[in-house]
Write a protein that holds these residues in place. Structure first.
Motif, PDB file in Angstrom:
ATOM      1  N   ALA A  24     124.160  90.808 117.294  1.00  0.00           N
ATOM      2  CA  ALA A  24     123.777  91.765 118.332  1.00  0.00           C
ATOM      3  C   ALA A  24     124.070  91.172 119.706  1.00  0.00           C
ATOM      4  O   ALA A  24     124.214  89.955 119.865  1.00  0.00           O
ATOM      5  CB  ALA A  24     122.288  92.111 118.231  1.00  0.00           C
ATOM      6  N   ALA A  25     124.177  92.051 120.673  1.00  0.00           N
ATOM      7  CA  ALA A  25     124.276  91.652 122.078  1.00  0.00           C
ATOM      8  C   ALA A  25     123.165  92.341 122.843  1.00  0.00           C
ATOM      9  O   ALA A  25     122.772  93.471 122.503  1.00  0.00           O
ATOM     10  CB  ALA A  25     125.637  92.025 122.658  1.00  0.00           C
ATOM     11  N   ILE A  49     122.664  73.364 126.312  1.00  0.00           N
ATOM     12  CA  ILE A  49     121.294  72.856 126.186  1.00  0.00           C
ATOM     13  C   ILE A  49     120.913  72.760 124.716  1.00  0.00           C
ATOM     14  O   ILE A  49     121.476  73.458 123.859  1.00  0.00           O
ATOM     15  CB  ILE A  49     120.289  73.764 126.925  1.00  0.00           C
ATOM     16  CG1 ILE A  49     120.241  75.158 126.276  1.00  0.00           C
ATOM     17  CG2 ILE A  49     120.645  73.871 128.403  1.00  0.00           C
ATOM     18  CD1 ILE A  49     119.105  76.035 126.780  1.00  0.00           C
ATOM     19  N   SER A  50     119.981  71.894 124.424  1.00  0.00           N
ATOM     20  CA  SER A  50     119.507  71.740 123.050  1.00  0.00           C
ATOM     21  C   SER A  50     118.516  72.853 122.717  1.00  0.00           C
ATOM     22  O   SER A  50     117.757  73.313 123.568  1.00  0.00           O
ATOM     23  CB  SER A  50     118.836  70.375 122.868  1.00  0.00           C
ATOM     24  OG  SER A  50     117.704  70.271 123.709  1.00  0.00           O
ATOM     25  N   ILE A  51     118.544  73.287 121.463  1.00  0.00           N
ATOM     26  CA  ILE A  51     117.617  74.312 120.975  1.00  0.00           C
ATOM     27  C   ILE A  51     116.831  73.738 119.808  1.00  0.00           C
ATOM     28  O   ILE A  51     117.400  73.462 118.738  1.00  0.00           O
ATOM     29  CB  ILE A  51     118.376  75.572 120.519  1.00  0.00           C
ATOM     30  CG1 ILE A  51     119.170  76.172 121.670  1.00  0.00           C
ATOM     31  CG2 ILE A  51     117.401  76.594 119.937  1.00  0.00           C
ATOM     32  CD1 ILE A  51     118.326  76.697 122.815  1.00  0.00           C
ATOM     33  N   PRO A  52     115.542  73.516 119.973  1.00  0.00           N
ATOM     34  CA  PRO A  52     114.733  72.978 118.863  1.00  0.00           C
ATOM     35  C   PRO A  52     114.564  74.007 117.758  1.00  0.00           C
ATOM     36  O   PRO A  52     114.826  75.202 117.938  1.00  0.00           O
ATOM     37  CB  PRO A  52     113.397  72.665 119.549  1.00  0.00           C
ATOM     38  CG  PRO A  52     113.341  73.578 120.729  1.00  0.00           C
ATOM     39  CD  PRO A  52     114.759  73.730 121.194  1.00  0.00           C
ATOM     40  N   PHE A  55     114.339  83.802 123.421  1.00  0.00           N
ATOM     41  CA  PHE A  55     115.653  83.392 122.934  1.00  0.00           C
ATOM     42  C   PHE A  55     115.798  83.742 121.458  1.00  0.00           C
ATOM     43  O   PHE A  55     114.913  83.480 120.645  1.00  0.00           O
ATOM     44  CB  PHE A  55     115.840  81.889 123.126  1.00  0.00           C
ATOM     45  CG  PHE A  55     117.141  81.379 122.567  1.00  0.00           C
ATOM     46  CD1 PHE A  55     118.328  81.540 123.263  1.00  0.00           C
ATOM     47  CD2 PHE A  55     117.178  80.746 121.323  1.00  0.00           C
ATOM     48  CE1 PHE A  55     119.527  81.074 122.734  1.00  0.00           C
ATOM     49  CE2 PHE A  55     118.364  80.278 120.795  1.00  0.00           C
ATOM     50  CZ  PHE A  55     119.545  80.442 121.510  1.00  0.00           C
ATOM     51  N   ASP A  56     116.953  84.337 121.118  1.00  0.00           N
ATOM     52  CA  ASP A  56     117.235  84.724 119.744  1.00  0.00           C
ATOM     53  C   ASP A  56     118.523  84.028 119.308  1.00  0.00           C
ATOM     54  O   ASP A  56     119.587  84.256 119.901  1.00  0.00           O
ATOM     55  CB  ASP A  56     117.403  86.245 119.647  1.00  0.00           C
ATOM     56  CG  ASP A  56     117.552  86.739 118.217  1.00  0.00           C
ATOM     57  OD1 ASP A  56     117.991  85.948 117.354  1.00  0.00           O
ATOM     58  OD2 ASP A  56     117.243  87.912 117.957  1.00  0.00           O
ATOM     59  N   PRO A  93     124.126  81.808 121.709  1.00  0.00           N
ATOM     60  CA  PRO A  93     123.624  80.839 120.730  1.00  0.00           C
ATOM     61  C   PRO A  93     124.746  80.006 120.119  1.00  0.00           C
ATOM     62  O   PRO A  93     125.848  80.518 119.853  1.00  0.00           O
ATOM     63  CB  PRO A  93     122.985  81.739 119.672  1.00  0.00           C
ATOM     64  CG  PRO A  93     123.804  82.998 119.726  1.00  0.00           C
ATOM     65  CD  PRO A  93     124.169  83.177 121.170  1.00  0.00           C
ATOM     66  N   HIS A  94     124.456  78.726 119.887  1.00  0.00           N
ATOM     67  CA  HIS A  94     125.420  77.819 119.257  1.00  0.00           C
ATOM     68  C   HIS A  94     124.733  76.965 118.201  1.00  0.00           C
ATOM     69  O   HIS A  94     124.983  75.766 118.111  1.00  0.00           O
ATOM     70  CB  HIS A  94     126.079  76.918 120.307  1.00  0.00           C
ATOM     71  CG  HIS A  94     127.177  77.573 121.066  1.00  0.00           C
ATOM     72  ND1 HIS A  94     128.366  76.937 121.353  1.00  0.00           N
ATOM     73  CD2 HIS A  94     127.300  78.814 121.595  1.00  0.00           C
ATOM     74  CE1 HIS A  94     129.160  77.750 122.040  1.00  0.00           C
ATOM     75  NE2 HIS A  94     128.517  78.899 122.198  1.00  0.00           N
TER      76      HIS A  94
END
Length: 395
Positions: A69-70, A178-181, A188-189, A211-212
């Protein structure tokens, strides 16, 4: 040409366009050198459509995330979600993705070297001489019959050989990885791409959060001189609750948004990718178009080698624009009109809530073709679009 050359083709730049061109030419049996200075990762949201994955045989392990999705965010803060029915957008990290493409070119038979291009020199009745500095800082020379300049928006190859290459219009892009825990708070999705159409974040383009997987790309683009891209990202991170996340790295680079009128010099040079200006207006999408451009450039150079006719070089741009020129034209009009001020951006996001717009947008993006299968939907969009243009649609 009376003298033999070290290579038939030297490709300057190992991004998606250059690596694809080198792989295709080497696979055809041509003697190819891929010269890339290395150590650079282009700022990029990293989205690739299913069409690219199919056409260029991208293995699943390179996809660090799948976006289904966007989310479009208007100046007022209004949110419009655009789900992808039955599909997804693949997300890639440019460091691993580009390296995979370079390694594939090498496996296909291309010679690969690290070095920075300096200049080219035309020799009388001889091959073209390439001057470069190798990874150890030593000056080197090598000869070739043809040169593919895939060395970015500020292409040294283009500036030296193609009229107008030094004046290509660009948006400057900047992003922070940035890091995503594993456990994230806030909105944030990890399966959604967020796009911000807000003038304070970009006065003439947009900002994004993509997202990455274990990381995310937070970026912005603008052609307005003096606008603080870093300041915009700081504001966006604070507003989205991502200011507390660790910054892994930052990157910035110019991104062209208009194809050059000519890609070749009529003799021995052909541009590809950002050097040729093949980044889509409005969306800023570049990976797919760079790789398609690289493939067309490889085909044209191969024809020139086989026929001995340098006039074959012009076929690359002709074929690319025949396939994608109309899409670029439509997107250019969209960017020129809808990104001009916040009032228009608000209406643009409002249009994105329309089911017809969403269907045709995703179909065009996923398959890289203007959708003709639903003429009634096109008619409805035209009428709604005219209403927005004339200010007749409700806010």
């Amino acid at each position: 040409m009376t003298q033999a050359s070290d290579f038939e083709v030297i490709v300057i730049g190992g991004g998606p366009a250059g690596a694809t061109a080198a792989a295709d030419l080497a696979a055809k049996g041509h003697r190819v050198l891929l010269l890339d200075k290395g150590g650079r990762i282009k700022p990029c949201g990293g989205a690739i459509p299913p069409r690219l994955i199919r056409d260029f045989d991208i293995p699943p392990h390179l996809l660090c995330a799948h976006a289904n999705a966007a989310r479009m965010i208007a100046p007022s803060g209004k949110v419009v979600d655009m789900p992808i029915e039955g599909g997804y957008v693949g997300m890639v990290n440019r460091d691993t993705f580009d390296e995979f493409l370079r390694e594939r070119a090498e496996r296909s038979g291309a010679d690969r070297r690290k070095g920075e291009f300096e200049r080219l020199e035309h020799q009388i009745d001889g091959p073209t001489l390439i001057h470069y500095v190798d990874a150890d800082g030593r000056a080197q020379q090598i000869t070739t019959r043809y040169v593919i300049g895939a060395d970015g928006a500020r292409s040294k190859v283009g500036k030296q050989t193609i009229n107008g290459a030094d004046r290509i219009p660009c948006v400057f892009a900047y992003h922070e990885i940035i890091s995503i825990p594993d456990q994230m708070s806030g909105d944030f999705d990890p399966s959604r791409c967020d796009v911000y159409y807000q003038g304070h974040l970009s006065p003439d383009f947009y900002a994004w959060i993509f997202p990455h997987g274990s990381t995310a790309s937070i970026g912005v683009g603008s052609a307005q001189k003096g606008f603080s891209l870093r300041g915009a990202i700081k504001d966006l991170r604070a507003a989205s609750g991502l200011d507390i996340n660790t910054t892994v790295r930052t990157e910035g680079a110019p991104i062209p948004l208009k194809p050059l009128k000519r890609w070749d010099n009529g003799r021995d040079v052909l541009l590809a990718g950002d050097a040729a200006g093949v980044v889509a207006p409005s969306s800023g999408e570049g990976i797919y178009y760079a790789m398609v451009c690289g493939r067309e450039v490889a085909s044209a150079v191969s024809e020139a080698l086989e026929t001995g006719k340098a006039s074959s070089l012009k076929l690359a741009r002709k074929r690319f624009m025949k396939a994608h020129g109309k899409v670029f034209w439509v997107l250019g009009i969209m960017q020129h009109f809808w990104y001009r001020n916040d009032k228009r951006r608000e209406r643009f996001v409002q249009m994105c809530a329309d089911p017809d717009v969403q269907y045709l947008t995703w179909q065009a993006y996923m398959n890289k073709e203007l959708v003709r299968a639903k003429p009634a939907a096109h008619a409805r969009i035209f009428l709604k679009d005219m209403g927005h243009l004339l200010g007749l649609s409700p806010s």
